[in-house]
Scaffold this motif. Structure first.
Motif, PDB file in Angstrom:
ATOM      1  N   VAL A   1       2.199  -3.547   7.159  1.00 19.97           N
ATOM      2  CA  VAL A   1       0.791  -3.194   7.387  1.00 19.97           C
ATOM      3  C   VAL A   1       0.130  -4.254   8.265  1.00 19.97           C
ATOM      4  O   VAL A   1      -0.585  -3.944   9.217  1.00 19.97           O
ATOM      5  CB  VAL A   1       0.029  -3.044   6.046  1.00 19.97           C
ATOM      6  CG1 VAL A   1      -1.438  -2.720   6.292  1.00 19.97           C
ATOM      7  CG2 VAL A   1       0.680  -1.973   5.178  1.00 19.97           C
ATOM      8  N   ALA A   2       0.393  -5.526   7.965  1.00 15.96           N
ATOM      9  CA  ALA A   2      -0.209  -6.618   8.737  1.00 15.96           C
ATOM     10  C   ALA A   2       0.239  -6.566  10.193  1.00 15.96           C
ATOM     11  O   ALA A   2      -0.584  -6.704  11.109  1.00 15.96           O
ATOM     12  CB  ALA A   2       0.156  -7.959   8.113  1.00 15.96           C
TER      13      ALA A   2
ATOM     14  N   MET B   1       0.833  -1.198   0.000  1.00 16.51           N
ATOM     15  CA  MET B   1       0.000   0.000   0.000  1.00 16.51           C
ATOM     16  C   MET B   1       0.871   1.251   0.000  1.00 16.51           C
ATOM     17  O   MET B   1       2.018   1.210   0.446  1.00 16.51           O
ATOM     18  CB  MET B   1      -0.884   0.037   1.259  1.00 16.51           C
ATOM     19  CG  MET B   1      -1.863  -1.097   1.388  1.00 16.51           C
ATOM     20  SD  MET B   1      -2.814  -0.990   2.926  1.00 16.51           S
ATOM     21  CE  MET B   1      -3.775   0.478   2.616  1.00 16.51           C
ATOM     22  N   ALA B   2       0.287   2.334  -0.486  1.00 18.25           N
ATOM     23  CA  ALA B   2       0.903   3.645  -0.328  1.00 18.25           C
ATOM     24  C   ALA B   2       0.252   4.297   0.888  1.00 18.25           C
ATOM     25  O   ALA B   2      -0.950   4.538   0.901  1.00 18.25           O
ATOM     26  CB  ALA B   2       0.685   4.493  -1.569  1.00 18.25           C
TER      27      ALA B   2
ATOM     28  N   SER C   1       5.542   3.962  -0.135  1.00 16.64           N
ATOM     29  CA  SER C   1       5.194   2.566  -0.359  1.00 16.64           C
ATOM     30  C   SER C   1       5.468   1.779   0.923  1.00 16.64           C
ATOM     31  O   SER C   1       6.537   1.892   1.517  1.00 16.64           O
ATOM     32  CB  SER C   1       6.033   2.007  -1.512  1.00 16.64           C
ATOM     33  OG  SER C   1       5.760   0.640  -1.688  1.00 16.64           O
ATOM     34  N   THR C   2       4.477   1.001   1.343  1.00 14.55           N
ATOM     35  CA  THR C   2       4.591   0.254   2.598  1.00 14.55           C
ATOM     36  C   THR C   2       4.387  -1.231   2.317  1.00 14.55           C
ATOM     37  O   THR C   2       3.409  -1.627   1.664  1.00 14.55           O
ATOM     38  CB  THR C   2       3.541   0.740   3.614  1.00 14.55           C
ATOM     39  OG1 THR C   2       3.651   2.165   3.744  1.00 14.55           O
ATOM     40  CG2 THR C   2       3.761   0.112   4.970  1.00 14.55           C
TER      41      THR C   2
END
Length: 196
Positions: A103-104, A91-92, A97-98
């Protein structure tokens, strides 16, 4: 003797059945940019790879098991095994950018924070314990990762207590007596005349 109940009556009385909706309703406002929904059971990696049900970022909550130890005849607790499945992708975020695993892990950490709170993880329900045995772990495979998904599960246990109907208490006693030094002594009601 236990009474018959219709299906609507059983649904109204089944606190275990209400638990996933209560969890999702509590979590939704705490994750405003993530889809939070219920799921009927365990999620398989193949379900995530299919990609049509789980659109990341998403948290799907579920009751994945239950135990019911009897406390006294007629009364029991329900030990609910709960899970929050976290599905993410690259994701951005905030213009950068990640990676999906970042994120999880951030979502898992957020869930653990919530589960450790005193009031929030009672989900607005009565007679429920705080979560215990909280754990976050990755469940994705090389195939699901290759498809662009990251898949984690946060699991915990909670107890819904005071289920059922306790057995009828013993018949009321008008007086309870004993003999002390050859003399009758009333123990109940009151304990006058009894040495400590």
């Amino acid at each position: 003797m236990i009474a018959a109940r219709t299906l609507p009556e059983r649904l109204a009385a089944a606190r275990l059945a209400a638990l996933p909706d209560a969890m999702a309703a509590t979590l939704r406002p705490l994750f405003p940019d993530v889809t939070v929904r219920t799921h009927p059971g365990r999620i398989d990696v193949a379900d995530v790879v299919a990609g049509d049900i789980f659109q990341p970022p998403m948290i799907a909550v579920s009751v994945i098991g239950a135990t019911a130890p009897v406390q006294v005849p007629g009364q029991y607790d329900i030990g609910a095994e709960c899970a929050a499945y976290v599905v993410t992708e690259e994701m951005a975020i905030a213009g950068r950018s990640t990676r999906r695993e970042e994120v999880a892990l951030a979502l898992c950490h957020g869930l653990l924070d919530i589960l450790a709170d005193f009031q929030t993880p009672r989900w607005g329900l009565a007679d429920i314990t705080s979560p215990a045995e909280m754990r976050a772990q990755p469940l994705f495979t090389a195939l699901s990762y290759q498809k662009g998904f990251c898949f984690y599960a946060v699991t915990w246990r909670q107890t819904l207590f005071a289920e059922g109907q306790p057995m009828t208490p013993p018949m009321l006693t008008e007086r309870l007596e004993t003999v002390q030094d050859g003399q009758p002594v009333t123990l109940w009601p009151g304990s006058e005349g009894v040495d400590a």
